[in-house]
Scaffold this motif. Structure first.
Motif, short mmCIF file in Angstrom:
data_model
loop_
_atom_site.label_atom_id
_atom_site.label_comp_id
_atom_site.label_asym_id
_atom_site.label_seq_id
_atom_site.Cartn_x
_atom_site.Cartn_y
_atom_site.Cartn_z
N ARG A 88 0.72 -1.11 0.03
CA ARG A 88 -0.05 -0.01 -0.12
C ARG A 88 0.74 1.28 0.04
NH1 ARG A 88 -4.59 -2.33 4.19
NH2 ARG A 88 -5.81 -3.28 2.42
N THR A 89 2.00 1.25 0.65
CA THR A 89 2.73 2.47 0.72
C THR A 89 3.47 2.63 -0.77
OG1 THR A 89 3.39 1.87 3.02
CG2 THR A 89 4.97 3.30 1.69
N ALA A 90 3.87 1.39 -1.36
CA ALA A 90 4.60 1.46 -2.69
C ALA A 90 3.22 1.96 -3.71
CB ALA A 90 4.82 0.18 -3.07
N ALA A 91 1.92 1.72 -3.42
CA ALA A 91 0.89 2.43 -4.22
C ALA A 91 0.73 3.65 -4.20
CB ALA A 91 -0.23 1.29 -3.83
N TRP A 92 0.87 4.16 -2.83
CA TRP A 92 0.74 5.68 -2.84
C TRP A 92 2.04 6.33 -3.44
CZ3 TRP A 92 -3.29 8.10 -2.56
CH2 TRP A 92 -4.43 7.51 -1.93
N GLU A 93 3.12 5.81 -3.39
CA GLU A 93 4.26 6.39 -3.73
C GLU A 93 4.39 6.48 -5.45
OE1 GLU A 93 7.59 3.99 -2.17
OE2 GLU A 93 7.61 4.88 -0.44
N GLN A 94 3.72 5.39 -5.91
CA GLN A 94 3.56 5.45 -7.51
C GLN A 94 2.76 6.43 -7.84
OE1 GLN A 94 5.21 3.57 -9.73
NE2 GLN A 94 6.65 3.10 -7.97
N THR A 95 1.55 6.46 -7.19
CA THR A 95 0.33 7.19 -7.44
C THR A 95 0.84 8.81 -7.24
OG1 THR A 95 -1.42 5.92 -6.86
CG2 THR A 95 -2.36 8.17 -6.88
N ASP A 96 1.73 8.95 -6.41
CA ASP A 96 2.29 10.34 -6.36
C ASP A 96 3.11 10.86 -7.46
OD1 ASP A 96 1.20 10.74 -3.68
OD2 ASP A 96 3.03 10.38 -2.41
N GLN A 97 3.57 10.13 -8.14
CA GLN A 97 3.93 10.20 -9.42
C GLN A 97 3.17 10.85 -10.71
OE1 GLN A 97 7.52 10.75 -9.43
NE2 GLN A 97 7.11 9.95 -7.47
N HIS A 98 1.98 10.98 -10.35
CA HIS A 98 0.92 11.35 -11.41
C HIS A 98 1.07 12.66 -11.93
CE1 HIS A 98 -0.97 13.64 -8.15
NE2 HIS A 98 -1.63 14.24 -9.15
N ASN A 99 1.60 13.45 -11.05
CA ASN A 99 2.16 14.91 -11.55
C ASN A 99 3.06 15.11 -12.78
OD1 ASN A 99 4.33 14.26 -9.74
ND2 ASN A 99 4.16 15.93 -8.56
N LEU A 100 3.59 13.89 -13.06
CA LEU A 100 4.57 14.02 -14.12
C LEU A 100 3.91 14.53 -15.55
CD1 LEU A 100 6.78 10.53 -13.53
CD2 LEU A 100 7.47 12.97 -13.10
N HIS A 101 2.73 14.31 -15.37
CA HIS A 101 2.03 14.88 -16.65
C HIS A 101 2.30 16.38 -16.84
CE1 HIS A 101 -1.23 15.93 -13.99
NE2 HIS A 101 -1.53 16.78 -14.94
N TYR A 102 2.41 17.09 -15.72
CA TYR A 102 2.76 18.59 -15.78
C TYR A 102 4.33 18.55 -16.46
CZ TYR A 102 -1.23 19.25 -12.65
OH TYR A 102 -2.63 19.15 -11.99
N THR A 103 5.19 17.85 -15.93
CA THR A 103 6.54 17.90 -16.64
C THR A 103 6.43 17.86 -18.03
OG1 THR A 103 7.26 16.97 -14.75
CG2 THR A 103 8.71 16.94 -16.49
N LEU A 104 5.59 16.89 -18.71
CA LEU A 104 5.24 16.83 -20.05
C LEU A 104 5.00 17.97 -20.53
CD1 LEU A 104 4.22 13.23 -20.81
CD2 LEU A 104 6.49 13.95 -20.76
N ASP A 105 3.73 18.69 -19.99
CA ASP A 105 3.22 19.81 -20.32
C ASP A 105 4.19 20.77 -20.50
OD1 ASP A 105 0.74 18.61 -20.54
OD2 ASP A 105 0.06 19.72 -18.56
N GLU A 106 5.02 21.12 -19.58
CA GLU A 106 6.03 22.00 -19.42
C GLU A 106 7.00 21.76 -20.78
OE1 GLU A 106 7.82 22.71 -15.52
OE2 GLU A 106 5.54 22.85 -14.68
#
Length: 123
Positions: A88-106
């Motif tokens: 479950r901790t690993a799941a949250w750590e993965q989900t936290d990476q969802h903001n990488l789409h902002y990096t792609l936008d930039e």
């Protein structure tokens, strides 16, 4: 959601292996130095904020933890609960990476707005 998926819908280990092979092919292709716009187009679906790999992997890990924990034959030991907590901790750590789409936008914006200098021998 149905309790059981028909056989033609239930993923198999071979299906998942095919997915990981596709990601390996993508990695190798990106190492060859393709055009940045082409590379961005290929990576973009992986980092979609709703359906990308970080979200999907986090959801998969949580669902896996729940399937193991809720199965009637699973021994409920302290070790099991520790391992489930790690999933479950690993799941949250993965989900936290969802903001990488902002990096792609930039990155997309930067690639489209930054002209190459005329005397650049970059290419």
């Amino acid at each position: 959601m149905p309790d059981h998926f028909p056989d033609d819908v239930t993923p198999t280990p071979d299906d998942i292996h095919t997915v990981t092979q596709t990601l390996s092919r993508l990695t190798e292709y990106l190492r060859e130095g393709p055009d940045p716009d082409q590379a961005l187009a290929l990576v973009e679906p992986l980092l979609d904020e709703y359906t990308g790999i970080p979200i999907q992997l986090g959801d998969t890990l949580r669902a896996f933890a729940r399937a193991v924990l809720d199965h009637p034959e699973t021994p409920h030991t302290p070790d099991l609960h520790t391992l489930i907590a790690e999933l479950r901790t690993a799941a949250w750590e993965q989900t936290d990476q969802h903001n990488l789409h902002y990096t792609l936008d930039e990155l997309r914006t930067l690639l489209r707005t930054t002209p190459e200098p005329e005397d650049c021998s970059c290419r």
